[in-house]
Design a protein around this motif. Structure first.
Motif, short mmCIF file in Angstrom:
data_model
loop_
_atom_site.label_atom_id
_atom_site.label_comp_id
_atom_site.label_asym_id
_atom_site.label_seq_id
_atom_site.Cartn_x
_atom_site.Cartn_y
_atom_site.Cartn_z
N GLU A 53 29.15 47.68 28.15
CA GLU A 53 29.19 48.69 29.21
C GLU A 53 27.90 48.69 30.04
O GLU A 53 27.93 49.05 31.22
N GLY A 54 26.79 48.27 29.47
CA GLY A 54 25.55 48.13 30.24
C GLY A 54 25.71 47.09 31.33
O GLY A 54 25.24 47.27 32.46
N TRP A 55 26.37 45.96 31.01
CA TRP A 55 26.63 44.91 32.01
C TRP A 55 27.50 45.47 33.12
O TRP A 55 27.25 45.21 34.30
N ILE A 56 28.54 46.24 32.77
CA ILE A 56 29.44 46.82 33.77
C ILE A 56 28.67 47.78 34.67
O ILE A 56 28.78 47.72 35.90
N ARG A 57 27.85 48.65 34.09
CA ARG A 57 27.05 49.59 34.90
C ARG A 57 26.10 48.84 35.82
O ARG A 57 25.98 49.18 37.01
N THR A 64 37.26 47.99 42.81
CA THR A 64 36.71 46.76 42.26
C THR A 64 35.47 46.31 43.03
O THR A 64 35.33 46.60 44.23
N VAL A 65 34.60 45.63 42.32
CA VAL A 65 33.46 44.92 42.90
C VAL A 65 33.45 43.52 42.31
O VAL A 65 33.97 43.31 41.20
N SER A 66 32.89 42.55 43.04
CA SER A 66 32.86 41.19 42.52
C SER A 66 31.69 40.42 43.10
O SER A 66 31.12 40.79 44.13
N GLU A 67 31.34 39.35 42.41
CA GLU A 67 30.32 38.40 42.86
C GLU A 67 30.87 37.00 42.64
O GLU A 67 31.58 36.75 41.66
N MET A 68 30.54 36.11 43.56
CA MET A 68 30.94 34.71 43.43
C MET A 68 29.73 33.89 43.02
O MET A 68 28.64 34.08 43.55
N GLY A 69 29.96 32.98 42.09
CA GLY A 69 28.90 32.07 41.64
C GLY A 69 29.12 30.70 42.23
O GLY A 69 29.52 30.55 43.39
N ARG A 70 28.90 29.68 41.42
CA ARG A 70 29.03 28.30 41.89
C ARG A 70 30.49 27.85 41.90
O ARG A 70 31.31 28.33 41.12
N LEU A 71 30.78 26.91 42.77
CA LEU A 71 32.07 26.23 42.77
C LEU A 71 31.99 25.11 41.74
O LEU A 71 30.95 24.44 41.60
N LEU A 72 33.11 24.88 41.03
CA LEU A 72 33.11 23.96 39.90
C LEU A 72 34.15 22.86 40.14
O LEU A 72 35.35 23.07 39.95
N PRO A 73 33.71 21.67 40.59
CA PRO A 73 34.66 20.59 40.82
C PRO A 73 35.20 20.02 39.50
O PRO A 73 34.63 20.24 38.43
N ALA A 74 36.32 19.32 39.62
CA ALA A 74 36.95 18.72 38.44
C ALA A 74 37.65 17.43 38.84
O ALA A 74 37.70 17.08 40.02
N TYR A 100 32.47 33.59 38.63
CA TYR A 100 32.58 34.91 39.23
C TYR A 100 32.23 35.96 38.19
O TYR A 100 32.18 35.71 36.99
N ALA A 101 32.00 37.16 38.70
CA ALA A 101 31.84 38.34 37.87
C ALA A 101 32.53 39.48 38.61
O ALA A 101 32.46 39.55 39.84
N SER A 102 33.20 40.34 37.86
CA SER A 102 33.89 41.45 38.51
C SER A 102 34.03 42.64 37.58
O SER A 102 33.96 42.50 36.36
N VAL A 103 34.22 43.79 38.20
CA VAL A 103 34.51 45.02 37.48
C VAL A 103 35.72 45.65 38.17
O VAL A 103 35.80 45.66 39.40
N VAL A 104 36.65 46.14 37.38
CA VAL A 104 37.82 46.86 37.89
C VAL A 104 37.81 48.25 37.25
O VAL A 104 37.59 48.38 36.04
N ILE A 105 38.05 49.25 38.10
CA ILE A 105 38.03 50.65 37.65
C ILE A 105 39.37 51.29 38.00
O ILE A 105 39.91 51.08 39.08
N ALA A 113 26.18 45.83 43.16
CA ALA A 113 27.20 45.41 44.13
C ALA A 113 26.98 46.13 45.45
O ALA A 113 26.89 47.36 45.47
N PRO A 114 26.93 45.40 46.55
CA PRO A 114 26.69 46.05 47.85
C PRO A 114 27.91 46.78 48.41
O PRO A 114 27.75 47.79 49.08
N LEU A 115 29.09 46.29 48.14
CA LEU A 115 30.32 46.89 48.65
C LEU A 115 31.37 46.90 47.56
O LEU A 115 31.34 46.07 46.66
N GLY A 116 32.32 47.80 47.68
CA GLY A 116 33.44 47.85 46.77
C GLY A 116 34.73 47.92 47.55
O GLY A 116 34.74 48.18 48.75
N VAL A 117 35.83 47.69 46.85
CA VAL A 117 37.15 47.74 47.47
C VAL A 117 37.96 48.80 46.74
O VAL A 117 38.13 48.72 45.51
#
Length: 189
Positions: free
Chosen positions: A20-24, A88-98, A108-113, A30-34
């Motif tokens: 829950e510390g990570w979620i807080r 919800t709030v989210s962050e995008m990290g690196r793109l991962l080719p395959a 990514y990282a995200s929280v949903v409430i 997060a600058p904006l939420g949806v």
């Protein structure tokens, strides 16, 4: 707080964040939420989903999200028709080719409430919520020193909402630092 109820359960258990510390922390940075609400339609059994991107602040002391809108419009109308909401709030990290298209991915990282919206009409709490927003977005500016504090007339045309958090969940996908070919968006030539 139970993070594993029917609404907040994360399908990919290997990506669920139960700290829950990570979620807080995610909510605080997060600058904006949806915000998702439901627009009433002619068919009461089939409301139309509606999302609104907005500035917000997480208040850990009340375990709630504060935001403001005008005293008319879709969020206002939707909240009055049905106070249930998702945020919800989210962050995008690196793109991962395959090697195959199906296996390309993204960090990514995200929280949903999930919770209930409350229109804050009580002046002290409304000003509290608005000041929390000012403190988040303009931390070096102080009322009475750098700007005129909000007036009762301004507060009368501003709707302050509190989203009381009933459930939340966090989710994260993170690849090893040495993931082959990983890069940040936008790609550089």
């Amino acid at each position: 707080m139970n993070n594993h109820t029917s609404l907040a359960a994360v399908t990919r258990a290997d990506r669920a964040i139960t700290d829950e510390g990570w979620i807080r922390d995610m909510l605080c940075r997060a600058p904006l939420g949806v915000l998702a609400t439901a627009v009433p339609t002619d068919d009461p059994a089939a409301p139309q989903p509606f999302i609104s991107t907005l500035s917000f602040v997480y208040d850990s002391s009340r375990h709630a999200i504060y935001f403001h809108t005008a005293r008319r419009g879709r969020v206002w109308e939707n909240a009055h028709a049905n106070p249930r909401a998702c945020f919800t709030v989210s962050e995008m990290g690196r793109l991962l080719p395959a090697k195959t298209a199906l296996n390309f991915g993204v960090e990514y990282a995200s929280v949903v409430i999930f919770g209930g919206l409350v229109l804050v009409d009580e002046p002290v709490e409304a000003e509290y919520g608005l000041q929390l927003l000012m403190d988040k977005y303009f931390p070096y500016h102080r009322p009475g020193r750098d700007y005129r504090p909000i007036t009762p007339e301004e507060r009368a045309v501003t709707a302050v909402f509190r989203l009381d958090i009933a459930e939340w969940s966090g989710k994260q996908k993170k690849a090893p630092a040495d993931f082959p070919g990983a890069f940040f968006w936008p790609p550089q030539p």
